[in-house]
Design a protein around this motif. Structure first.
Motif, mmCIF file in Angstrom:
data_model
loop_
_atom_site.group_PDB
_atom_site.id
_atom_site.type_symbol
_atom_site.label_atom_id
_atom_site.label_comp_id
_atom_site.label_asym_id
_atom_site.label_seq_id
_atom_site.Cartn_x
_atom_site.Cartn_y
_atom_site.Cartn_z
ATOM 1 N N SER A 16 37.399 35.215 50.823
ATOM 2 C CA SER A 16 37.359 36.286 51.654
ATOM 3 C C SER A 16 37.615 37.593 50.358
ATOM 4 C CB SER A 16 38.711 36.735 52.397
ATOM 5 O OG SER A 16 40.068 36.842 52.487
ATOM 6 N N ASP A 17 38.306 38.948 50.614
ATOM 7 C CA ASP A 17 39.042 40.547 50.445
ATOM 8 C C ASP A 17 40.281 39.417 49.949
ATOM 9 O OD1 ASP A 17 36.052 41.311 50.746
ATOM 10 O OD2 ASP A 17 36.684 43.186 51.611
ATOM 11 N N ILE A 18 40.999 39.674 50.480
ATOM 12 C CA ILE A 18 42.621 39.147 49.712
ATOM 13 C C ILE A 18 42.471 37.842 49.170
ATOM 14 C CG2 ILE A 18 44.496 38.518 50.947
ATOM 15 C CD1 ILE A 18 44.323 41.316 51.447
ATOM 16 N N ASP A 30 43.417 39.896 31.047
ATOM 17 C CA ASP A 30 43.911 41.021 31.434
ATOM 18 C C ASP A 30 43.529 42.129 32.310
ATOM 19 O OD1 ASP A 30 44.814 42.447 28.216
ATOM 20 O OD2 ASP A 30 43.697 43.541 29.332
ATOM 21 N N THR A 31 45.171 43.196 32.214
ATOM 22 C CA THR A 31 44.418 44.172 33.380
ATOM 23 C C THR A 31 43.476 44.781 33.406
ATOM 24 O OG1 THR A 31 47.116 44.017 33.257
ATOM 25 C CG2 THR A 31 46.183 45.898 34.481
ATOM 26 N N SER A 32 43.041 45.349 32.686
ATOM 27 C CA SER A 32 41.389 45.594 32.691
ATOM 28 C C SER A 32 41.033 45.139 33.460
ATOM 29 C CB SER A 32 41.220 46.602 31.570
ATOM 30 O OG SER A 32 41.396 45.336 30.341
ATOM 31 N N SER A 33 40.271 43.881 32.970
ATOM 32 C CA SER A 33 39.720 42.879 33.730
ATOM 33 C C SER A 33 39.924 42.861 34.895
ATOM 34 C CB SER A 33 39.487 42.180 32.734
ATOM 35 O OG SER A 33 38.660 42.571 31.287
ATOM 36 N N VAL A 34 40.844 42.426 35.379
ATOM 37 C CA VAL A 34 41.171 42.028 36.994
ATOM 38 C C VAL A 34 40.988 42.927 38.111
ATOM 39 C CG1 VAL A 34 43.340 42.065 38.298
ATOM 40 C CG2 VAL A 34 43.350 40.947 36.137
ATOM 41 N N VAL A 35 41.133 44.730 37.194
ATOM 42 C CA VAL A 35 40.917 45.857 37.886
ATOM 43 C C VAL A 35 39.838 46.150 38.124
ATOM 44 C CG1 VAL A 35 40.852 48.716 38.214
ATOM 45 C CG2 VAL A 35 43.200 47.105 37.253
ATOM 46 N N ALA A 36 38.661 45.896 36.469
ATOM 47 C CA ALA A 36 37.521 46.275 37.016
ATOM 48 C C ALA A 36 36.757 44.915 37.634
ATOM 49 C CB ALA A 36 36.686 45.550 35.525
ATOM 50 N N ALA A 37 37.179 43.589 37.863
ATOM 51 C CA ALA A 37 36.167 42.532 38.727
ATOM 52 C C ALA A 37 36.562 42.738 40.163
ATOM 53 C CB ALA A 37 36.637 41.201 37.770
ATOM 54 N N GLY A 38 37.919 43.195 40.384
ATOM 55 C CA GLY A 38 38.753 43.224 41.174
ATOM 56 C C GLY A 38 38.065 44.634 42.629
ATOM 57 N N TYR A 39 38.074 45.571 41.714
ATOM 58 C CA TYR A 39 37.421 46.520 42.753
ATOM 59 C C TYR A 39 35.928 46.837 42.252
ATOM 60 C CZ TYR A 39 41.472 49.383 43.045
ATOM 61 O OH TYR A 39 42.735 49.507 43.498
ATOM 62 N N GLN A 40 34.848 45.582 41.681
ATOM 63 C CA GLN A 40 34.152 45.514 41.379
ATOM 64 C C GLN A 40 33.291 44.896 42.872
ATOM 65 O OE1 GLN A 40 32.530 43.339 38.199
ATOM 66 N NE2 GLN A 40 30.484 42.746 38.654
ATOM 67 N N PHE A 41 33.780 44.339 44.051
ATOM 68 C CA PHE A 41 33.621 43.039 44.707
ATOM 69 C C PHE A 41 34.275 44.520 45.958
ATOM 70 C CE2 PHE A 41 34.982 39.809 47.853
ATOM 71 C CZ PHE A 41 33.454 38.993 47.723
ATOM 72 N N SER A 42 35.761 44.821 45.684
ATOM 73 C CA SER A 42 35.871 45.812 46.895
ATOM 74 C C SER A 42 37.010 45.787 47.262
ATOM 75 C CB SER A 42 35.763 45.157 48.478
ATOM 76 O OG SER A 42 37.090 44.168 48.777
ATOM 77 N N PRO A 43 37.059 47.414 47.440
ATOM 78 C CA PRO A 43 38.523 48.516 47.297
ATOM 79 C C PRO A 43 39.537 47.585 47.818
ATOM 80 C CG PRO A 43 36.943 49.411 48.787
ATOM 81 C CD PRO A 43 36.404 48.641 48.745
ATOM 82 N N LEU A 44 39.888 46.762 48.926
ATOM 83 C CA LEU A 44 40.689 45.964 49.382
ATOM 84 C C LEU A 44 40.753 44.728 48.299
ATOM 85 C CD1 LEU A 44 43.176 45.085 51.366
ATOM 86 C CD2 LEU A 44 41.564 43.762 52.352
ATOM 87 N N ALA A 45 40.188 44.328 47.510
ATOM 88 C CA ALA A 45 39.487 43.640 46.789
ATOM 89 C C ALA A 45 40.661 43.964 45.573
ATOM 90 C CB ALA A 45 39.170 42.720 46.316
#
Length: 327
Positions: A172-174, A186-201
């Protein structure tokens, strides 16, 4: 002055194009587009127009600004029901990463200091953790370069691999946000991969990652103790806690508190969310523009192998525990 104008102008162009691509093609997303476009610029001769070291400074600053602004849009509910519930995963990931780095690294013949750096970078937050631990253990320049290059190689792989894993395992998104926040380096890749999936993710991944980043402090204290033991009690190592603690996280927490204590108008939070997304896109474009493929090639083969094995262990631990706790 002229060089800076060209550098920031080129960065602005990359950011705007990435932002437009993200709006037009949500499956690609702003973050992924920013990193890829930045890397294209960095490796096609345009890198002669700017200083890559300056891009690294810009990316670090804008990433922190974007994360702090994001805090104004998050709720205590997300912190208490998701981020804090992810702490057992974070602790398990850190333990697994360091045990693997030291055991496998010894078998591969990787130096102890490199094992420390790969363990810290994989377990906690990539380059930031490596930068915090390196001066404590007095790592060599080569060890530092190899470790950062190795971690970044797997950061790039995560942008492609994690959305695929999420869909294969039906996260799920969560759950995906927790998985990305606990397993990507890395934080930058976490942000990129997360928002690539969905805003909630993306929100979830960022928040979980901030909790994980706090582990820099105890990890650095253990590193201080290790160096103290190596040098002997008569030459006790000292290190400033101010250098260890990621102060931007304090501002991130303050922003969350303000957002939840005061009734902020929706017009404000909507605007801040857009500014946060723009700042993060700006930061990730700068990350991409600081990547040199020729530099990445210099990473030692054994270090890359160790980073891959250590990260694989982290992925398995995170995925299994995320499905157990958030499935």
């Amino acid at each position: 002055m002229k060089a800076k104008v060209i550098s920031y102008g080129l960065l602005l162009v990359v950011t705007v194009i990435a932002y437009l691509i993200g709006n037009q093609f949500p499956l690609i997303g702003h973050s992924f587009a920013a990193i890829v476009l930045g890397m294209i610029v960095a490796n096609t001769g345009l890198n002669r127009l700017y200083d890559a070291r300056q891009m690294k400074k810009v990316s670090s600053l804008m990433l922190k600004v974007g994360v702090v602004l994001l805090g104004f849009t998050l709720s205590f509910d997300l912190l208490s029901t998701t981020a804090l519930r992810a702490v057992p995963i974070i602790l398990s990931v850190i333990t697994g990463a360091f045990v693997t780095a030291f055991v496998v690294g010894k078998k591969l013949g990787v130096s102890v200091k490199s094992r420390w750096l790969i363990g810290a970078g994989t377990a906690i937050c990539g380059g930031s953790a490596i930068a915090a631990v390196a001066p404590i253990i007095e790592a060599d320049e080569d060890d530092l370069t190899y470790a950062i290059s190795t971690i970044f190689i797997y950061n790039l792989l995560a942008l492609v691999l994690f959305p695929i894993l999420a869909r294969v395992f039906g996260l799920s998104d969560i759950a995906y946000g927790v998985f990305a926040g606990t397993a990507i380096n890395d934080t930058s890749s976490v942000v990129a991969a997360g928002y690539q999936f969905s805003p909630l993710a993306g929100d979830t991944a960022t928040l979980v990652k901030m909790v994980r980043t706090l582990m820099i402090v105890p990890t650095s204290l253990v590193a201080i103790y290790w160096r103290w033991q190596q040098e002997g009690k008569a030459q006790k190592a000292s290190y400033s806690l101010a250098k260890i603690f990621p102060t931007f996280i304090l501002f991130f927490i303050i922003a969350i508190v303000i957002a939840n204590v005061f009734a902020l108008p929706s017009t404000f939070t909507d605007s801040v969310k857009q500014l946060s997304r723009l700042a993060l896109t700006f930061a990730l474009a700068a990350v991409g523009m600081s990547v040199s493929f020729s530099e990445l090639k210099k990473a030692g083969l054994k270090t890359i192998q160790l980073g891959g094995v250590t990260w694989s262990v982290v992925i398995v631990i995170s995925l299994v525990m995320t499905q157990w706790l958030f499935g």
